[in-house]
Scaffold this motif. Sequence first.
Motif, PDB file in Angstrom:
ATOM      1  N   PHE A 112       0.836  -1.184   0.000  1.00  0.00           N
ATOM      2  CA  PHE A 112       0.000   0.000   0.000  1.00  0.00           C
ATOM      3  C   PHE A 112       0.883   1.250   0.000  1.00  0.00           C
ATOM      4  CE2 PHE A 112       0.843   0.766   4.470  1.00  0.00           C
ATOM      5  CZ  PHE A 112       0.937  -0.506   5.025  1.00  0.00           C
ATOM      6  N   VAL A 113       0.248   2.381  -0.341  1.00  0.00           N
ATOM      7  CA  VAL A 113       0.981   3.634  -0.422  1.00  0.00           C
ATOM      8  C   VAL A 113       0.992   4.349   0.927  1.00  0.00           C
ATOM      9  CG1 VAL A 113       1.027   5.925  -1.489  1.00  0.00           C
ATOM     10  CG2 VAL A 113       0.443   3.911  -2.862  1.00  0.00           C
ATOM     11  N   THR A 144      -2.884   2.205  -4.093  1.00  0.00           N
ATOM     12  CA  THR A 144      -2.090   2.728  -5.202  1.00  0.00           C
ATOM     13  C   THR A 144      -2.256   4.250  -5.216  1.00  0.00           C
ATOM     14  OG1 THR A 144      -3.832   2.696  -6.879  1.00  0.00           O
ATOM     15  CG2 THR A 144      -2.574   0.656  -6.566  1.00  0.00           C
ATOM     16  N   PRO A 145      -1.345   4.969  -5.828  1.00  0.00           N
ATOM     17  CA  PRO A 145      -1.435   6.439  -5.828  1.00  0.00           C
ATOM     18  C   PRO A 145      -2.713   6.991  -6.462  1.00  0.00           C
ATOM     19  CG  PRO A 145       0.758   5.745  -6.463  1.00  0.00           C
ATOM     20  CD  PRO A 145      -0.075   4.500  -6.437  1.00  0.00           C
ATOM     21  N   LEU A 146      -3.300   6.247  -7.391  1.00  0.00           N
ATOM     22  CA  LEU A 146      -4.460   6.773  -8.111  1.00  0.00           C
ATOM     23  C   LEU A 146      -5.789   6.389  -7.453  1.00  0.00           C
ATOM     24  CD1 LEU A 146      -3.367   6.252 -11.830  1.00  0.00           C
ATOM     25  CD2 LEU A 146      -3.208   8.310 -10.418  1.00  0.00           C
ATOM     26  N   ARG A 147      -5.750   5.506  -6.490  1.00  0.00           N
ATOM     27  CA  ARG A 147      -6.991   5.090  -5.838  1.00  0.00           C
ATOM     28  C   ARG A 147      -7.224   5.891  -4.571  1.00  0.00           C
ATOM     29  NH1 ARG A 147      -7.251  -1.424  -5.832  1.00  0.00           N
ATOM     30  NH2 ARG A 147      -9.105  -0.957  -4.604  1.00  0.00           N
TER      31      ARG A 147
END
Length: 122
Positions: free
Chosen positions: A28-29, A102-105
């Motif tokens: 995870f981010v 993720t960075p986009l979620r």
Amino acid sequence: QVQLVESGGGLVQAGGSLRLSCVASGSFVSINLMAWYRQAPGKQRELVATVTSGGYTNYADSVKGRFTISRDNAKNTVYLQMNSLKSEDTAVYYCNAGVKVTPLRPYEYNYWGQGTQVTVSS
């Protein structure tokens, strides 16, 4: 896959203390909000305490002044220090976290641990 694993539950006499821990692992981010919930037999799951990544905390009225939530962001770990325990604190305690995988979620808040039993004898 993100996993939350709680530990630290057990049997304690009324007036005693316990410290719960919950470690997040996996891919995870980042994690923003972390929280503890509890569910007693025959009752709905209820929010106990929350802590943001910046350390801001919030508590249910029933535990204010007795429980302290904290976190170690470097270890992806949240703690719940429980003092002056009462029989009504008996429940399964669950860890919950808001995780960005993720960075986009966006942050997703449906990550739960398996629960740890806390039993307070009177």
